[in-house]
Write a protein that holds these residues in place. Sequence first.
Motif, PDB file in Angstrom:
ATOM      1  N   HIS A  50       0.814  -1.224   0.000  1.00  0.00           N
ATOM      2  CA  HIS A  50       0.000   0.000   0.000  1.00  0.00           C
ATOM      3  C   HIS A  50       0.846   1.272   0.000  1.00  0.00           C
ATOM      4  O   HIS A  50       0.478   2.256   0.655  1.00  0.00           O
ATOM      5  N   TYR A  53       1.107   3.200  -4.877  1.00  0.00           N
ATOM      6  CA  TYR A  53       0.050   4.015  -5.476  1.00  0.00           C
ATOM      7  C   TYR A  53      -0.150   5.350  -4.760  1.00  0.00           C
ATOM      8  O   TYR A  53      -0.940   6.185  -5.193  1.00  0.00           O
ATOM      9  N   TYR A  81      -1.055  -3.588  -4.302  1.00  0.00           N
ATOM     10  CA  TYR A  81      -1.412  -2.381  -5.048  1.00  0.00           C
ATOM     11  C   TYR A  81      -2.928  -2.198  -5.003  1.00  0.00           C
ATOM     12  O   TYR A  81      -3.659  -3.060  -4.511  1.00  0.00           O
ATOM     13  N   SER A  82      -3.410  -1.086  -5.515  1.00  0.00           N
ATOM     14  CA  SER A  82      -4.843  -0.825  -5.566  1.00  0.00           C
ATOM     15  C   SER A  82      -5.339  -0.947  -7.002  1.00  0.00           C
ATOM     16  O   SER A  82      -4.668  -0.494  -7.931  1.00  0.00           O
ATOM     17  N   SER A  86     -11.799  -1.915  -9.560  1.00  0.00           N
ATOM     18  CA  SER A  86     -12.321  -3.023  -8.756  1.00  0.00           C
ATOM     19  C   SER A  86     -13.836  -2.932  -8.626  1.00  0.00           C
ATOM     20  O   SER A  86     -14.444  -1.867  -8.828  1.00  0.00           O
ATOM     21  N   GLN A  89     -14.835  -0.278  -6.134  1.00  0.00           N
ATOM     22  CA  GLN A  89     -14.806   1.104  -6.645  1.00  0.00           C
ATOM     23  C   GLN A  89     -16.130   1.462  -7.310  1.00  0.00           C
ATOM     24  O   GLN A  89     -16.674   2.556  -7.122  1.00  0.00           O
ATOM     25  N   PRO A 128      -3.493   4.987  -8.468  1.00  0.00           N
ATOM     26  CA  PRO A 128      -3.159   3.659  -8.980  1.00  0.00           C
ATOM     27  C   PRO A 128      -3.369   3.577 -10.495  1.00  0.00           C
ATOM     28  O   PRO A 128      -4.267   4.212 -11.049  1.00  0.00           O
ATOM     29  N   GLY A 152     -11.838  -3.872   0.497  1.00  0.00           N
ATOM     30  CA  GLY A 152     -11.154  -3.101   1.521  1.00  0.00           C
ATOM     31  C   GLY A 152     -11.866  -3.209   2.864  1.00  0.00           C
ATOM     32  O   GLY A 152     -12.958  -3.755   2.960  1.00  0.00           O
ATOM     33  N   THR A 189     -10.092  -5.479  -4.924  1.00  0.00           N
ATOM     34  CA  THR A 189      -9.678  -4.125  -4.561  1.00  0.00           C
ATOM     35  C   THR A 189      -8.164  -4.026  -4.468  1.00  0.00           C
ATOM     36  O   THR A 189      -7.565  -3.056  -4.920  1.00  0.00           O
ATOM     37  N   TYR A 190      -7.534  -5.055  -3.888  1.00  0.00           N
ATOM     38  CA  TYR A 190      -6.080  -5.044  -3.714  1.00  0.00           C
ATOM     39  C   TYR A 190      -5.455  -6.295  -4.336  1.00  0.00           C
ATOM     40  O   TYR A 190      -5.463  -7.363  -3.717  1.00  0.00           O
TER      41      TYR A 190
END
Length: 198
Positions: A50, A53, A81-82, A86, A89, A128, A152, A189-190
């Motif tokens: 984390h 980004y 990473y993000s 996703s 989002q 990102p 998340g 998400t990640y």
Amino acid sequence: NFYRRYCIDLSSKALEEAEKKLGNHGVYLLGSFFDIDLEENSFDCAVTLHTIYHMDKNMQETAIRKLISLVKPGKPLIVVYSNPFSLEQFLFLPFRLLKSISKYCANSVSRKIGRKNDLVIEKYYFRPFNLRWWRRFEDVAELKIKPWRSFGVRFQKLLFPNNFIGKSMFNKLYDMENKFPDFFNLVATYPMIILTKK
């Protein structure tokens, strides 16, 4: 189980916390990663969670290439990473739009009655790239992407109850991530980016 870990951070407080956990097994370097000299081809692994980004978008590739240069051939750089595209989002998009509109309206009212910027909240930098961006490193490393976290923390708290039902839901999600990694790479998400140096 590494013999020694090198911890780099801009925050002395973060390094103090790391030292509490690692003690003499750590080397603690305060400053910008870009300004600290480390020996190339000398690390068995590099991990960054984390952080990339939150770097300037024009410096992210430089950071990744420096990290790859530090690991030994055949050893990995692991990046959490993000994913800007996703599922989470898209689900939160209407709420973010409403929040932006209400913040804009509140700031407009504040300016009309003579108060400036009292409702403006400072945000940390967040930029990102999409997952295709990572292919640029295939000249120096083998690329593998895995789902690290489908959602998340805030979404998990909304979706998964803090009891045995939530635990069962997490177990099912984990099984699905393992069975359908290509799908979850797209919607997670990640994602976890693994770059193994050639």
